[in-house]
Design a protein around this motif. Structure first.
Motif: not given
Length: 228
Positions: A24-31
Motif C-alpha cells: 500500500s502506498r498510503n501508510p494509513v491504509h497499511s496500518v
C-alpha cells in the motif's frame, strides 16, 4: 468441514492483508490492513484452540500497538515525495536483503518436516484442570521465568534508549520551578477584606467606562413631495 473452510478463508484473508500492508502506498491504509491481519490471525488461533493467544493478539496488538501506529502515522507530517526520491538509490540494497530473506525462507521450508507422531499428539487427552491460559502461565512464570524477566529488561532498556535519543532540549522553553513556587516567603501579602467591600477596599479601582455616544439625528428635507 466447516472448520476447514473457515481456516482457509481466514488464512487467505490474512495473506492478502499482509501483502497489502507492504504494497500500500498510503501508510494509513497499511496500518488498517495490519489490523485486519491481526484479526484474522486471532481467528486462526481460535480455530487452533488457543483462545488466550487470540485474545492477547486482539487486546494488545490491535487495541494498543496498531492503534498507536495509526495515530503516529496520522499525526506525523511525512513528505512522501521526498521519501520516494531515494527509492532508486536504495533499491539494489533492498532487493539484496529481500533475496537473502527469501532464500532463508526457502531453506527453512525445504528442511522442515512434521514429526512422526504428530497425528497422535492431536488425539492426546488434555489434562484435567489445566487449560491453555494456565499452561502458558506455568511455562512463562515457572519454567522460563528468568528468560521472561530478561526480555522485559531488554524492552525497558530499548524504551529508555528511544526516549533519550528523541529527547531534545529547547533553550527557549519555559519550565516550572516547583521549589520557587512553594517558597513564597515575603512575596505574598494577605489582607483582611470586609465582606461585600469589593476591590476598592485594597486600593484597586475599576477604570471608568466611557458613556456611549448618542447617534446624530438625520434630518430629511422634502421638495415637491420628493426626498433628496
Amino acid at each position: 468441514m466447516i472448520a476447514a473452510a473457515a481456516f482457509y478463508i481466514f488464512a487467505a484473508v490474512l495473506i492478502a492483508s499482509a501483502v497489502m500492508v507492504v504494497t500500500s502506498r498510503n501508510p494509513v491504509h497499511s496500518v488498517l490492513f495490519l489490523i485486519l491481519a491481526f484479526f484474522n490471525a486471532a481467528a486462526l488461533f481460535l480455530l487452533a484452540g488457543a483462545e488466550f493467544l487470540a485474545m492477547i493478539l486482539v487486546i494488545v496488538y490491535v487495541g494498543a500497538v496498531a492503534v498507536l501506529f495509526l495515530f503516529v502515522v496520522m499525526m506525523l507530517d511525512v513528505d512522501f515525495s521526498a521519501l520516494r526520491e531515494g527509492f532508486q538509490r536504495y533499491a539494489p540494497v533492498g532487493g539484496a536483503v529481500g533475496l537473502v530473506l527469501f532464500a532463508e525462507l526457502v531453506f527453512v521450508f525445504a528442511t522442515w518436516r512434521f514429526a512422526d507422531d504428530v497425528g497422535g499428539l492431536r488425539l492426546n487427552p488434555t489434562p484435567e484442570g489445566v487449560d491453555n491460559t494456565r499452561a502458558i502461565g506455568r511455562i512463562l512464570y515457572t519454567d522460563h521465568v528468568w528468560l521472561f524477566q530478561l526480555s522485559g529488561l531488554i524492552l525497558l532498556v530499548a524504551m529508555i534508549g528511544a526516549i533519550v535519543l528523541t529527547l531534545r532540549g529547547r533553550p527557549n522553553s519555559k519550565r516550572q520551578d516547583i521549589a520557587a513556587q512553594v517558597a513564597r516567603s515575603g512575596s505574598v501579602n494577605l489582607r483582611q477584606v470586609r465582606s461585600g467591600a469589593g476591590l476598592g477596599e485594597i486600593g484597586i479601582e475599576r477604570p471608568p467606562v466611557a458613556a456611549p455616544e448618542t447617534p446624530k439625528k438625520v434630518e430629511h428635507h422634502g421638495h415637491g413631495g420628493g426626498h433628496h
